[in-house]
Design a protein around this motif. Structure first.
Motif, PDB file in Angstrom:
ATOM      1  N   SER A 153       0.416  -1.502  -0.133  1.00  0.00           N
ATOM      2  CA  SER A 153       0.095   0.226  -0.235  1.00  0.00           C
ATOM      3  C   SER A 153       1.028   1.604   0.053  1.00  0.00           C
ATOM      4  CB  SER A 153      -1.262   0.212   1.090  1.00  0.00           C
ATOM      5  OG  SER A 153      -2.289  -0.890   1.129  1.00  0.00           O
ATOM      6  N   CYS A 154       2.086   0.739   0.909  1.00  0.00           N
ATOM      7  CA  CYS A 154       2.840   2.959   0.735  1.00  0.00           C
ATOM      8  C   CYS A 154       4.020   2.516  -0.128  1.00  0.00           C
ATOM      9  CB  CYS A 154       2.915   2.522   2.188  1.00  0.00           C
ATOM     10  SG  CYS A 154       3.411   2.210   3.104  1.00  0.00           S
ATOM     11  N   GLY A 155       5.197   1.502  -0.715  1.00  0.00           N
ATOM     12  CA  GLY A 155       5.852   1.212  -0.621  1.00  0.00           C
ATOM     13  C   GLY A 155       7.015   1.040   0.573  1.00  0.00           C
ATOM     14  N   ASP A 156       8.356   1.106  -0.801  1.00  0.00           N
ATOM     15  CA  ASP A 156       9.131   0.175   0.509  1.00  0.00           C
ATOM     16  C   ASP A 156       9.703   1.464   1.807  1.00  0.00           C
ATOM     17  OD1 ASP A 156      11.636  -0.547   1.965  1.00  0.00           O
ATOM     18  OD2 ASP A 156      12.703  -1.219  -0.050  1.00  0.00           O
ATOM     19  N   LEU A 157       9.659   1.541   2.492  1.00  0.00           N
ATOM     20  CA  LEU A 157       9.728   2.780   3.261  1.00  0.00           C
ATOM     21  C   LEU A 157      11.238   2.639   3.555  1.00  0.00           C
ATOM     22  CD1 LEU A 157       6.572   2.970   5.741  1.00  0.00           C
ATOM     23  CD2 LEU A 157       7.058   4.273   3.287  1.00  0.00           C
ATOM     24  N   GLY A 158      11.957   1.873   3.771  1.00  0.00           N
ATOM     25  CA  GLY A 158      13.389   1.381   4.192  1.00  0.00           C
ATOM     26  C   GLY A 158      13.151   1.273   5.061  1.00  0.00           C
ATOM     27  N   ALA A 159      13.986   2.409   6.053  1.00  0.00           N
ATOM     28  CA  ALA A 159      14.432   2.470   7.106  1.00  0.00           C
ATOM     29  C   ALA A 159      13.665   2.448   8.401  1.00  0.00           C
ATOM     30  CB  ALA A 159      15.001   3.274   7.958  1.00  0.00           C
ATOM     31  N   ALA A 160      12.685   2.933   7.575  1.00  0.00           N
ATOM     32  CA  ALA A 160      10.927   3.410   8.402  1.00  0.00           C
ATOM     33  C   ALA A 160       9.714   1.839   8.261  1.00  0.00           C
ATOM     34  CB  ALA A 160      10.554   4.629   7.657  1.00  0.00           C
ATOM     35  N   HIS A 161      10.359   0.774   7.054  1.00  0.00           N
ATOM     36  CA  HIS A 161       9.481   0.073   7.062  1.00  0.00           C
ATOM     37  C   HIS A 161       9.055  -0.385   8.719  1.00  0.00           C
ATOM     38  CE1 HIS A 161       7.481  -3.566   5.002  1.00  0.00           C
ATOM     39  NE2 HIS A 161       8.028  -4.085   6.083  1.00  0.00           N
ATOM     40  N   ALA A 162      10.295  -0.811   9.545  1.00  0.00           N
ATOM     41  CA  ALA A 162       9.569  -2.271  10.463  1.00  0.00           C
ATOM     42  C   ALA A 162       9.139  -1.620  11.670  1.00  0.00           C
ATOM     43  CB  ALA A 162      11.694  -2.479  10.933  1.00  0.00           C
ATOM     44  N   LEU A 163       9.591  -0.150  11.693  1.00  0.00           N
ATOM     45  CA  LEU A 163       8.365   0.392  13.370  1.00  0.00           C
ATOM     46  C   LEU A 163       7.107   0.492  12.383  1.00  0.00           C
ATOM     47  CD1 LEU A 163      10.691   3.387  14.492  1.00  0.00           C
ATOM     48  CD2 LEU A 163       9.792   0.726  14.769  1.00  0.00           C
ATOM     49  N   PHE A 164       6.766   1.329  11.113  1.00  0.00           N
ATOM     50  CA  PHE A 164       5.482   1.621   9.905  1.00  0.00           C
ATOM     51  C   PHE A 164       4.960   0.097  11.159  1.00  0.00           C
ATOM     52  CE2 PHE A 164       2.616   0.938   6.258  1.00  0.00           C
ATOM     53  CZ  PHE A 164       1.451   2.249   7.153  1.00  0.00           C
ATOM     54  N   SER A 165       5.320  -1.733   9.992  1.00  0.00           N
ATOM     55  CA  SER A 165       4.792  -2.623  10.437  1.00  0.00           C
ATOM     56  C   SER A 165       4.257  -2.526  12.028  1.00  0.00           C
ATOM     57  CB  SER A 165       5.120  -3.504  10.090  1.00  0.00           C
ATOM     58  OG  SER A 165       5.566  -3.565   8.857  1.00  0.00           O
ATOM     59  N   ILE A 166       5.554  -2.071  13.003  1.00  0.00           N
ATOM     60  CA  ILE A 166       5.489  -2.531  14.451  1.00  0.00           C
ATOM     61  C   ILE A 166       3.597  -1.925  14.758  1.00  0.00           C
ATOM     62  CG2 ILE A 166       5.321  -1.051  16.743  1.00  0.00           C
ATOM     63  CD1 ILE A 166       6.871  -4.004  16.067  1.00  0.00           C
ATOM     64  N   ALA A 167       4.057  -0.127  13.965  1.00  0.00           N
ATOM     65  CA  ALA A 167       2.489   1.058  14.243  1.00  0.00           C
ATOM     66  C   ALA A 167       0.957   0.157  13.686  1.00  0.00           C
ATOM     67  CB  ALA A 167       2.503   2.012  13.671  1.00  0.00           C
ATOM     68  N   ALA A 168       1.459  -0.359  12.370  1.00  0.00           N
ATOM     69  CA  ALA A 168       0.601  -0.776  11.477  1.00  0.00           C
ATOM     70  C   ALA A 168      -0.328  -1.554  12.464  1.00  0.00           C
ATOM     71  CB  ALA A 168       0.509  -0.936  10.332  1.00  0.00           C
ATOM     72  N   ALA A 169       0.316  -3.382  12.828  1.00  0.00           N
ATOM     73  CA  ALA A 169       0.510  -3.781  14.197  1.00  0.00           C
ATOM     74  C   ALA A 169      -0.478  -4.028  15.101  1.00  0.00           C
ATOM     75  CB  ALA A 169       1.312  -5.056  14.399  1.00  0.00           C
ATOM     76  N   ALA A 170       0.208  -2.715  16.007  1.00  0.00           N
ATOM     77  CA  ALA A 170      -0.618  -1.927  17.071  1.00  0.00           C
ATOM     78  C   ALA A 170      -2.354  -1.434  16.916  1.00  0.00           C
ATOM     79  CB  ALA A 170       0.535  -1.363  18.020  1.00  0.00           C
ATOM     80  N   ASP A 171      -1.323  -0.356  15.848  1.00  0.00           N
ATOM     81  CA  ASP A 171      -3.336  -0.074  14.949  1.00  0.00           C
ATOM     82  C   ASP A 171      -4.093  -0.560  15.086  1.00  0.00           C
ATOM     83  OD1 ASP A 171      -4.465   2.643  14.438  1.00  0.00           O
ATOM     84  OD2 ASP A 171      -4.989   1.260  13.107  1.00  0.00           O
ATOM     85  N   SER A 172      -4.153  -1.988  14.304  1.00  0.00           N
ATOM     86  CA  SER A 172      -4.749  -3.177  14.220  1.00  0.00           C
ATOM     87  C   SER A 172      -5.773  -3.202  15.542  1.00  0.00           C
ATOM     88  CB  SER A 172      -4.702  -3.633  12.977  1.00  0.00           C
ATOM     89  OG  SER A 172      -3.667  -2.990  11.664  1.00  0.00           O
ATOM     90  N   GLN A 173      -4.627  -4.111  16.550  1.00  0.00           N
ATOM     91  CA  GLN A 173      -5.211  -5.033  16.928  1.00  0.00           C
ATOM     92  C   GLN A 173      -6.110  -3.997  18.413  1.00  0.00           C
ATOM     93  OE1 GLN A 173      -2.265  -7.045  18.982  1.00  0.00           O
ATOM     94  NE2 GLN A 173      -0.965  -7.806  16.727  1.00  0.00           N
ATOM     95  N   GLU A 174      -4.711  -2.402  18.695  1.00  0.00           N
ATOM     96  CA  GLU A 174      -6.062  -2.018  19.859  1.00  0.00           C
ATOM     97  C   GLU A 174      -7.453  -1.190  19.315  1.00  0.00           C
ATOM     98  OE1 GLU A 174      -5.432   2.410  21.887  1.00  0.00           O
ATOM     99  OE2 GLU A 174      -3.570   1.873  20.203  1.00  0.00           O
ATOM    100  N   TYR A 175      -7.652  -1.335  17.655  1.00  0.00           N
ATOM    101  CA  TYR A 175      -8.842  -0.968  17.136  1.00  0.00           C
ATOM    102  C   TYR A 175      -9.725  -2.645  16.827  1.00  0.00           C
ATOM    103  CZ  TYR A 175      -7.574   4.042  17.946  1.00  0.00           C
ATOM    104  OH  TYR A 175      -7.459   4.936  17.977  1.00  0.00           O
ATOM    105  N   GLY A 176      -9.583  -3.569  16.774  1.00  0.00           N
ATOM    106  CA  GLY A 176      -9.887  -4.733  16.435  1.00  0.00           C
ATOM    107  C   GLY A 176     -10.549  -4.900  16.069  1.00  0.00           C
ATOM    108  N   LEU A 177      -9.714  -4.267  14.463  1.00  0.00           N
ATOM    109  CA  LEU A 177      -9.410  -4.951  12.850  1.00  0.00           C
ATOM    110  C   LEU A 177      -8.291  -5.893  13.071  1.00  0.00           C
ATOM    111  CD1 LEU A 177      -8.172  -1.986  11.669  1.00  0.00           C
ATOM    112  CD2 LEU A 177     -10.578  -2.910  11.617  1.00  0.00           C
TER     113      LEU A 177
END
Length: 342
Positions: A296-320
């Motif tokens: 969806s957002c392309g290869d974010l390089g160094a930011a990719h791993a933390l973006f996945s962490i943030a996306a996982a946390a957001d998905s779980q917090e909001y029940g997705l």
């Protein structure tokens, strides 16, 4: 880390091509609404990239413009400032807090320029809330976000402070980088599937605020590990080392139902991810949900791993999503890392 203590993710801030803040970005990602653009390189060749629109970024301060820094690196700092502000707006920082920041590979001009100015510049911009003495840079490419996260968790576990901010920033919009990826046939090319490994160069920044104690509703990093793999020449050796690397997850009392693989489909990473999945097979839920934000957002390089962490946390917090998420990342160098969020 001699003993791991679970750490709460209490706030996040994100700037990616999907939106100016984490709320917009995650909503767009969950809605599968990518913004991928075509950039002409030559008359015969165009590449797909994911770029952040300038209008969503704050103007560069005059001091930064006068610093002599290349406009491309100024833009990366502006992207990071947007994500930092998005994160800071959701929490209350009452004392100087260290920032652990992941960057592109150390030998890149971007990483060298940012290490000179970023944290002091950001500290002046946001009201001197950063503990600049104990803040650190981690210029290790794609895995640097996790390496910064690991170090931030160590800092909290040592009792040095109640809060810590971890971040990562990268941009793959440099024409020289794009041309190199094009020459190596690693980049997504319009109407030319030959040699296409699925990479979409992108840019982005992510900041997370962590604490040892937080609301029960907030997701938790329940495990993290960073390791070096010395050689990437012997595939059997890589397989054995990765299996040993992620073996500790078998002792965790949690069901892993979501996995986030590294980057977005390059053959080099598909092979390595396959090894991870083989080792994970007995641990993960049979109906495991494979989540690939980079589509969806392309290869974010160094930011990719933390973006996945943030996306996982957001998905779980909001029940997705439910149960735990396993996120794996690897740099072009020997750095490897994983984290589990629940």
């Amino acid at each position: 880390m001699s003993e791991f203590s679970p750490i709460k993710i209490i706030a996040s801030g994100v700037t990616t091509p999907l939106g100016p803040d984490s709320n917009t970005c995650f909503a767009r990602m969950h809605g599968a609404m990518p913004e991928i653009k075509t950039v002409e390189i030559t008359e015969d060749t165009s590449v797909l990239t994911a770029s952040i629109d300038d209008e969503i970024l704050s103007p560069a301060p005059e001091s930064l413009i006068q610093s002599g820094m290349h406009p491309r690196y100024q833009r990366m700092l502006r992207i990071a400032q947007s994500a930092f502000a998005d994160n800071a707006n959701k929490i209350r920082i009452t004392s100087a807090t260290p920032v652990f920041l992941g960057l592109p590979q150390e030998d890149s001009a971007a990483a060298q320029e940012e290490q000179k100015v970023f944290i002091p510049w950001l500290n002046n911009l946001c009201g001197k809330v950063i503990d600049t003495t104990n803040s650190k840079y981690f210029p290790f490419g794609a895995a640097s976000g996790f390496i910064a996260l690991y170090s931030a968790i160590e800092w909290l576990n040592q009792g040095n402070s109640d809060l810590v901010i971890v971040g990562a920033i990268d941009s793959m919009q440099d024409p020289r980088i794009i041309q190199q990826l094009l020459d190596d046939k690693r980049i997504m090319v319009s109407d030319n599937p030959d040699g296409n490994q699925g990479m979409i160069p992108s840019e982005g920044a992510v900041f997370l605020t962590l604490c040892k104690q937080g609301p029960a509703s907030k997701p938790t990093v329940i495990d993290i590990k960073c390791a070096n793999i010395e050689s990437e020449d012997d595939e059997t050796g890589i397989k054995d080392k990765i299996a040993e690397f992620i073996e500790p997850i078998n002792s965790l009392e949690c069901d892993i139902k979501n996995t986030y693989p590294p980057l977005n489909g390059e053959t080099h990473w598909i092979n390595e991810w396959g090894y991870c999945m083989q080792t994970l097979y007995q641990k993960i839920d049979p109906e495991n949900n494979m989540v690939i934000p980079a589509y969806s957002c392309g290869d974010l390089g160094a930011a990719h791993a933390l973006f996945s962490i943030a996306a996982a946390a957001d998905s779980q917090e909001y029940g997705l999503t439910n149960n735990a998420s396993f996120i794996y990342s690897a740099s072009d160098t020997a750095h490897r890392a994983y984290a589990i969020v629940k």
